[in-house]
Each structure stands twice: as structure tokens, then as C-alpha cells.
Design an enzyme around this catalytic site. Structure first.
Site, PDB file in Angstrom:
ATOM      1  N   TYR A 464      51.829 -79.157 -24.856  1.00 12.04           N
ATOM      2  CA  TYR A 464      51.966 -80.584 -25.155  1.00 12.04           C
ATOM      3  C   TYR A 464      53.164 -81.204 -24.436  1.00 12.04           C
ATOM      4  O   TYR A 464      53.120 -82.377 -24.041  1.00 12.04           O
ATOM      5  CB  TYR A 464      52.073 -80.791 -26.663  1.00 12.04           C
ATOM      6  CG  TYR A 464      50.782 -80.514 -27.401  1.00 12.04           C
ATOM      7  CD1 TYR A 464      49.587 -81.090 -26.987  1.00 12.04           C
ATOM      8  CD2 TYR A 464      50.754 -79.666 -28.519  1.00 12.04           C
ATOM      9  CE1 TYR A 464      48.392 -80.833 -27.656  1.00 12.04           C
ATOM     10  CE2 TYR A 464      49.569 -79.395 -29.192  1.00 12.04           C
ATOM     11  CZ  TYR A 464      48.388 -79.985 -28.755  1.00 12.04           C
ATOM     12  OH  TYR A 464      47.210 -79.731 -29.410  1.00 12.04           O
ATOM     13  N   CYS A 552      68.182 -77.562   6.950  1.00  8.96           N
ATOM     14  CA  CYS A 552      67.235 -78.496   6.337  1.00  8.96           C
ATOM     15  C   CYS A 552      65.825 -77.930   6.458  1.00  8.96           C
ATOM     16  O   CYS A 552      64.941 -78.523   7.093  1.00  8.96           O
ATOM     17  CB  CYS A 552      67.336 -79.859   7.001  1.00  8.96           C
ATOM     18  SG  CYS A 552      68.970 -80.610   6.904  1.00  8.96           S
TER      19      CYS A 552
END
Length: 706
Positions: A464, A552
Site C-alpha cells: 500500500y 558522469c
């Protein structure tokens, strides 16, 4: 009220059908009745559990990181919890051990404080270890030859492709001179450096010329023969023979020729891809017979003196070794029968090292033998075949590169920061604000979550919570939910995960390193190396982490470690980030990387190679002396590699600064100093102290680029 329910309860009353804590109509959940569950710092069955012994010791760290397995006999942990180097292996005396942390301090401390002012990352070379590896290899073969009554000797060569560093190659020639240790080359630049270095070596040392060859390569090898170097041209392709015959006649040189045989014996796994009948290199039996006939026709069969083969790197077991050498020895004996003047059998490379300390033949990271067993197996296999065929025992040559240079250097780098998983706190008012801001669909998911929490249905809670989060993300994308509400939902779901014990305890340590530059084999072929903190090993590691580099690139991380681990036991960083000048530094070492990594490293994101220091054992107060330093390439150096011109770049930027000054009255001198400093510094992150130290030289740097 159950602790989990308290995390998510925001309304004044529980959902319909649920009871408050204390109401005996519903059982109280056992797991959270006293607070969140205890967690450990390992998250998977594969992770090595860390002892709960509150009295931690260096010996426990040694066991945890398997240092006694992969590190023996050159690496260990001292009583203060620092990694040490034993430069003479088992013969190293206690006072001769070298503390790695002291080397790092000497190398990185500013010159004004007595240091060398080098920036990390740092490669530390230990020529004493290199010398010991050479001597150990030679000793292993000498003992095997003597014990088995072998009728010739061992004479190895170092394949320079493993590490072409000038001082490494020169050291090998110097240390190997007493036992005629030579070099192997596989390209024109390599044969040039080998020729130059061997001019100072033993005159009997082999210069083995492998690799694909054109006329210029073969001419160089023949010139080396003219220079009285013991040069052997190894045929990799049948077509090379015509060039050797023609050029040797033109240069009036009688060549020594070898040939590489393509064996049927195949080494499975990645490192065996060059072996077997379909391997990249070598001649088939049919081609070998044609070469013999052509040499006989040219009256040069006496020039054929060496047989070369290569089973593959990291040969895992002596059984495979015996199989391959026995096959090759039969070919050698057949060449003798056909009239060749055979003298040498070159068994190639393949002598493996134990990267994970497992001593296993079932792993590409390990081998199931020691040096002595390897040498004994080689000698026995050649001797048995030659004795059966009544052939004189040949000189045994090997091209063991990985086993010679892997141990002699250590890559040291710094963890500059670490991600932290902080579960936010949430007051009742904030929880009510969250509920009030939810859409109708999201509020249903929230009520379901609260109901599951009261019931102690923890798997349902996670389900949930995930549905609530996804619903809110969708509403945020549609513009129906603000960033504050989305952040509050993220915090609530984090609280639920923490209460249930599903929080990922593995943290990311950001390291001042480029994996593509310094550990390219990890990225390229999934090669694993031992990585260990070089200090604080007298303290119990409290977290597990992966390593993320500066590039990167999503591949710029190390998330696989030896022994099948997906994370590494690490210590909490002390204080703030070392880049800002706060807290203590945390250094890690990558071991057994002396072969291939430096030669294969690239310039991804324009990160340069590390600084280098050469360290010898000495009788001084710290047991070592730094005999050579090589600062890592600067930003300007690495820009030149890609055809940029830093001097012109500096002038362009300085001119732009002068234009801006006229408009905004900026300090052109200060801007120029900063630019010059950036060009002269390494590309890696610099600490506050090193930046301050460098600022004083800005005027000099500006002058260099002005």
C-alpha cells in the site's frame, strides 16, 4: 498502538474495523511492539557477516577482508590497524614492514610541512616486491629442475604489455640480470623499449618478438640481432615467414626463429579465449609443417629454435597446465625429429594469482596452486615427454607478466563523502496536513496502509505504501499535487520501510577516482580486485557501501567485490567532507592491480592517471624511502592528449576576462590566477588545504601561461 501504526496514523480515530492499541479484540503485532527491528550492516546472504564482538581487532579485519588469503606474503595489518607492505615477502622482518598510511601522508602533505605535495589518487610502487617476485619465480623453477634432474635451465621473459612503465621495465631487467631474465614485445614501440632496456641487461637474456608483424617490425628484430641482443622472431602467421627470409638476407643477418603453435588444449572462461584451435594466434599443425618445409628449402631450418604456445591467462589448475604442456612438448619433439635445431620451449603466460584468497581452481579470480607447484608441474610435463621421445631437455621459457607485477603496486584513493539514509521525522500536524492534501484515490491507499499497519500485516503495508507513492507521483506529474505533498509522501513511505526493516542499509561512498582510468578491467571485463581501507582496521566497520567515482557515467561505480559480495564493509566518515577541510580522511587501497590497469586506462571525462611514488625499504624511522615521484598529469596535460592547446585556451579566457572587467570592473588578475591554477592542477577533487597551498603559486602559474 503498534509502532508501525503510529508512523502512519494521522486521524483522530482508527479506520473502521480497527482497534486502538490496548483493545484486546485484536492481537498486538509482535515485531514492532517494542520499536523498529534491529538491523545488521549486511543486507544479503552473500555478504560476509561482521562479528558483533565489541572489542574489534586488526586480526578480525584481516579475516573480514580475506587479507591473509590474497595478500600473503606481501600485505598484512599491523597492530595500529593500518595496512602494511612486507617488501621481502616471508623474509621480511617486523621492523622492515612499511605502513601504507605513512606513505600516503608523506606523499600528500604539503611541501611546507615536509611532504611531497602530491594529489591523490596515488599509485605506490614497491620495487622490492617486484624483485622478490622475480627471485621467487626463478627459485621455484631452479628447485624443480634440481629436484627432478632436469637437463637444462629456466630462463624467463617479462611481457612488457602488462606494464610498460619505464622504471618497471628497467627494474625487471636489472633485477633479472643475474639469471638472464629477458623481455617479450608485441608491437613496434614495445620492441624499441625492450631493445633499449636490454642493452643494459644480461647478454644472454631473450628478446622474444611476438604479435603480428610487418616488414618494419621484422627489420627492427633483425637489427636487434645485429646489436648482439638474443632476439627470437616468433611467427604468429604463416605469411610472416617470407618477410623474415627476405629481410634477413637483405640485412645479412642469420635470424633465430620461433613459431607459435595453436594447441587443441583449451582453457575455459574469459581468459582462455585466445586458446584452442580457433584461438586468435598461432599456427595449426598443417601450417607448422609447411613452415618447416619452406625453411628447409631456404636452407634455414637450423634457424628454427623455439616453440611458443599460450594456454591462456590465469590458468586455474595444474591439471590443465599439464595437459597443454604435454601437447606442446610433443610438437617440440616432432620438430626435433623433422630436423629443426630446437633449443627452447616457451610456455607463454598463464601463471595466475589469487585475487580473492580462495585458492580455488573453479574461479577466474583464483588459482589452485602456488608458485612451487606450478614450476614443478611445468618441468615434470616437459621432462616426461622428452624422456619418452629421447629428446634433449630444452630451455624452459615463460612469459609470466601478471604474476610478476601485480603485487608490486597499490592504488590509493580517498572517499570524500557518503550518502546517508535519513528518515525524516513527521509530527501529528504534518501527518494531518499530508492527509488533507491527498487526492481521493491517494487517501484510499493511505487508509489501506493504516489498516494494514494496525493489523500488523507488514507485507501489505509495503504494497500500500508503494501504491500510495506511485499514485502521488502520477498526480504530481498531472499538476494535481504540490512538491511539498510529494515530499511528505516520500517521507511517510521511508518511515514505513524503516519500521518494517526494509531500508537498504548499503550506502554509496563517493571516491576521488575514475574507474575508467585507474581500474578499467572492472568496467571492461568484470575483473575484481581486493579493495580495503588502508587504516582504521582496528575499528569495527559499521556500514556496508558501494563505491561511486567522479565520472558522469552510470557505470562509474564498483558494486561487486571479491568473494561474491555486492557491498564492502566500511567505516563511517569522520566529520564533514574532507573537501571542505573538515573531518578526517578515509583512504582505500586497490591491491594486485600492477598488471594491465595503467596501460588500459582511458581518459573518460578527461580524468588523468594518478600520481606515482616509488618506495624502497630503508632503515630510517618509517622503514621506507621515497626514491621517485611523478605528479599526476594536470588538466593542461590531459587536454593536450585530445589535441587541445591549453596555452591558447588560457589566452582566450584571459582576453574574455579583460573584456568583462571593462564592463563590470572585475579583478582580471584574480581571474587569471584562478584559470592558471585550474590548468596546472590535476582534474581530481582537491581538499580545502591543498587548494590553499596551491593558491600561493598562482602568480607563477599565470606566468607560465601568459
Amino acid at each position: 498502538m503498534p509502532a508501525l501504526a503510529y508512523c502512519v496514523e494521522a486521524a483522530a480515530a482508527p479506520p473502521p474495523g480497527c482497534a486502538f492499541a490496548g483493545d484486546s479484540s485484536l492481537p498486538s503485532p509482535v515485531l514492532f511492539s517494542g520499536g523498529p527491528p534491529e538491523t545488521t550492516i549486511f543486507t544479503s546472504p552473500a555478504a560476509t557477516p561482521i562479528s558483533e564482538n565489541p572489542s574489534w581487532s586488526p586480526s578480525l579485519s584481516s579475516s573480514l577482508y580475506k587479507i591473509d588469503g590474497w595478500g600473503a606474503p606481501y600485505f598484512s595489518v599491523n597492530g595500529t590497524g593500518n595496512m602494511t607492505v612486507r617488501p621481502y615477502g616471508t623474509a621480511t622482518l617486523p621492523h622492515q614492514e612499511i605502513d601504507l598510511l605513512k606513505i600516503v601522508k608523506k606523499a600528500s602533505d604539503p611541501i611546507s610541512s615536509g611532504g611531497l605535495g602530491l594529489q591523490l589518487p596515488l599509485i605506490v610502487r614497491f620495487p622490492d616486491v617486484l624483485k622478490n617476485r622475480l627471485e621467487s619465480l626463478q627459485s621455484a623453477f631452479d628447485c624443480a629442475i634440481q629436484s627432478q634432474g632436469y637437463g637444462s635451465h629456466y630462463q624467463g621473459v617479462y611481457p612488457v604489455k602488462c606494464n610498460q612503465d619505464r622504471f618497471v621495465v628497467e627494474d625487471i631487467v636489472k633485477f633479472g640480470s643475474p639469471f638472464r631474465f629477458g623481455l617479450e614485445a608485441g608491437s613496434k614501440p614495445e620492441i624499441l623499449l625492450a631493445m633499449s632496456c636490454l642493452c643494459k641487461g644480461n647478454r644472454d637474456a631473450f628478446l622474444v618478438c611476438n604479435g603480428f608483424k610487418d616488414a618494419e617490425y621484422i627489420s627492427l628484430a633483425l637489427i636487434a640481432r645485429k646489436l648482439a641482443l638474443n632476439t627470437v622472431i616468433v611467427l604468429e602467421q604463416e605469411e610472416e615467414l617470407d618477410l623474415v627470409i627476405d629481410l634477413s638476407k637483405a640485412l645479412f643477418v642469420r635470424p633465430v626463429i620461433g613459431m607459435r603453435a595453436k594447441l587443441r588444449t583449451k582453457h575455459s572462461g574469459h581468459f582462455g579465449s585466445t586458446s584452442g584451435e580457433k584461438g586468435k594466434f598461432g599456427l595449426t599443425t598443417t601450417q607448422i609443417l609447411r613452415v618447416v618445409r619452406k625453411l628447409k628449402q631456404a636452407d634455414m631450418l637450423d634457424c628454427l629454435q623455439l616453440l611458443h604456445f599460450h594456454i591462456g591467462s590465469q590458468i586455474p589448475s595444474t591439471a590443465l597446465l599439464t595437459d597443454g604442456i604435454s601437447e606442446a612438448a610433443q610438437i617440440y619433439c616432432e620438430l626435433v625429429r623433422l630436423g629443426a635445431n630446437m633449443l627452447v620451449i616457451d610456455i607463454g603466460g598463464g601463471l595466475g594469482i589469487d585475487y580473492d584468497g580462495s585458492k580455488s581452481g573453479d574461479s577466474e579470480l583464483s588459482v589452485a596452486y602456488e608458485l612451487e607447484e606450478y614450476a614443478s608441474t611445468v618441468v615434470d610435463a616437459v621432462r616426461c615427454v622428452c624422456d619418452r621421445r629421447a629428446v634433449k631437455h630444452p630451455i624452459i621459457c615463460s612469459e609470466s607478466g601478471r604474476a610478476i607485477v601485480s603485487h608490486h603496486s597499490v592504488l590509493i584513493f580517498e572517499a570524500v563523502s557518503a550518502s546517508s539514509y535519513e528518515v525524516p521525522s513527521m509530527s501529528p500536524i504534518e501527518r494531518q496536513y499530508l492527509v488533507d492534501g491527498l487526492t481521493d484515490d491517494a487517501r484510499i491507499d493511505y487508509q489501506n496502509l493504516l489498516t494494514a499497519a494496525y493489523m500488523g500485516e507488514y507485507e501489505a503495508c509495503l504494497l500500500y505504501a508503494d501504491q500510495l507513492k506511485q499514485c502521488c507521483v502520477d498526480k504530481f506529474k498531472d499538476g494535481c499535487l504540490g512538491m511539498e505533498e510529494l515530499a511528505a509522501v516520500d517521507g511517510l513511505c521511508a518511515l514505513v520501510s524503516k519500521a518494517i526493516g526494509e531500508v537498504d542499509a548499503v550506502r554509496t561512498y563517493h571516491v576521488n577516482l575514475s574507474i575508467f582510468t585507474s581500474i578499467p578491467d572492472f568496467w571492461g571485463i568484470d575483473q575484481l580486485f581486493p579493495i580495503v581501507p588502508i587504516h582504521r582496521l582496528d575499528q569495527r566497520p559499521s556500514v556496508r557501501g558501494i563505491l561511486s567515482d567522479l565520472t558522469c557515467d552510470s557505470d562509474g561505480k564498483i558494486d561487486r567485490f571479491i568473494n561474491g559480495e555486492s557491498s564492502l564493509p566500511l567505516h563511517e566518515l569522520e566529520g564533514n567532507s574532507s573537501l571542505s577541510g573538515g573531518g578526517g580522511r578515509y583512504y582505500l587501497g586497490m591491491f594486485l592491480g600492477g598488471a594491465y590497469e595503467e596501460a588500459l586506462g582511458g581518459v573518460h571525462n578527461l580524468f588523468s592517471s594518478p600520481s606515482v611514488v616509488r618506495v624502497m625499504q630503508s632503515d630510517g624511522p618509517h622503514s621506507f624511502a621515497v626514491t621517485r615521484t611523478v605528479p599526476g598529469p594536470s588538466c593542461a596535460d590531459i587536454l593536450r592528449v585530445m589535441q587541445h592547446e591549453p596555452e591558447l585556451m588560457f589566452e582566450t579566457l584571459k582576453h574574455r576576462a579583460e573584456e568583462v572587467e571593462q564592463e563590470e570592473e572585475d579583478d582580471v588578475g584574480g581571474i587569471a590566477n584562478s584559470l592558471a591554477m585550474s590548468f596546472r592542477n590535476m582534474p581530481y577533487l582537491a581538499s580545502a588545504s591543498s587548494s590553499a597551498n596551491g593558491a600561493g603559486d598562482a602568480e607563477q602559474w599565470t606566468y607560465c601561461y601568459a
